[in-house]
Design a protein around this motif. Structure first.
Motif: not given
Length: 330
Positions: A184-194, A222-224, A230-241
């Motif tokens: 979990x995170x917001x920046x590019x480095x964490x996204x690339x790590x994922x 980054x996955x590619x 890339x489709x095997x890396x799940x993407x989820x998001x948390x949101x105020x609702x």
């Protein structure tokens, strides 16, 4: 689309009730399961502080994440149990792998591990844990993700890294089923790590589909490059609702939300300003935004029903979402 609930676990989480304890966490986990949520989530802090949200300083109590998830095992039967997200620096990765594997075995294969680099300097200082620059914390997170995924999958690992060294470490028994590890995170480095090493990526609590699409692109590239699908890396998001049947209902609920927490932040001055990157509006407006997230590859949205994370300002909003909004998109 699947939906998860951020469980109310802090003293600010249930404003009408006040001080929050284990009975409240348990009650909401059971209620979430009965309402049809796919997952429930605990965060991972030694304590919390509202000053970053414009509130008064002061340490809020917090249940320990994995002890709490373990306790939920025997009180639930179908809902998945996850950390959103665990602080990597609080635990050795080999020990954490053993912990989550045990909880997964006890739950019959219902655990998901979310892991982050850590950000709350005050709790590091209070516990005597060095708080290093973001790059160092993310480097450790990268090694931890690789270690934990390998131990959970193989049960045995030797590893020599910059931050961790394992000599034939064991993780037995292994999980009851494949146990996803996401970051979990917001920046590019964490996204690339994922994209390179994790099973998934998550970010919270304020995103438009257009902005989050940029995070998805970073993960997928980054996955590619790492030779992964890339489709095997799940993407989820948390949101105020904040759902409402009509404008009048939305306005009334927004006033209740504002009464439940600090309102000093500029975006709290109007509903439209606050709502532009949240899951808020009429049932169909929310459903359309959910569809937009689904189109960019998001498979699950974790919900928090207040202006603060892990907060439920209006219990009826939770029921209303699952009875009125979720059927439009599930």
């Amino acid at each position: 689309m699947r939906f998860g609930l951020a469980l109310p676990q802090y003293d600010f989480s249930l404003p009408e009730q006040g001080r929050v304890g284990w009975p409240s966490v348990l009650e909401w986990a059971k209620r979430a399961e009965a309402l049809g949520f796919s997952s429930v989530w605990l965060s991972d802090h030694l304590f919390y502080d509202l000053s970053r949200y414009g509130g008064p300083p002061g340490r809020q109590r917090a249940l320990e994440c994995f002890t709490g998830l373990g306790a939920l095992v025997s009180e639930t039967s179908t809902v998945r149990l996850g950390s959103l997200v665990a602080c990597n620096d609080f635990r050795n990765p080999a020990v954490l792998a053993k912990m989550v594997s045990t909880i997964d075995v006890l739950s019959g294969g219902r655990v998901e591990l979310g892991l982050g680099a850590g950000w709350f300097e005050a709790e590091y200082e209070a516990a005597g844990i060095p708080f290093e620059v973001p790059g160092a914390r993310i480097d450790r997170l990268s090694e931890s993700v690789r270690i934990i995924r390998s131990l959970l999958a193989e049960g045995r690992l030797s590893f020599e890294g910059r931050h961790y060294r394992l000599d034939a470490a064991r993780c037995i028994p292994r999980p009851a089923s494949p146990l996803p590890v996401f970051v979990g995170g917001a920046g590019d480095r964490v996204a690339r790590l994922a994209g390179r090493h994790a099973d998934g990526f998550n970010s919270v609590w304020a995103w438009t589909p257009e902005d989050f699409a940029g995070r998805v692109e970073v993960v997928d590239r980054a996955a590619a490059r790492a030779g992964r699908n890339p489709a095997a890396v799940r993407k989820t998001v948390g949101l105020h609702t904040l759902p409402g049947r009509a404008e009048r209902d939305i306005s009334a609920r927004w006033r209740r939300y504002l009464a439940c927490g600090p309102s000093a932040r500029p975006e709290h001055s109007s509903f439209s300003w606050w709502a532009h990157d949240k899951l808020a509006g009429t049932y169909e407006q929310i459903a359309e935004r959910v569809r937009c997230f689904e189109r960019i590859g998001v498979s699950e949205i974790i919900l928090s029903f207040g202006i603060l994370p892990f907060q439920i300002c209006d219990p009826e909003a939770v029921t209303e979402f699952m009875e009125e909004v979720a059927p439009l998109v599930i």
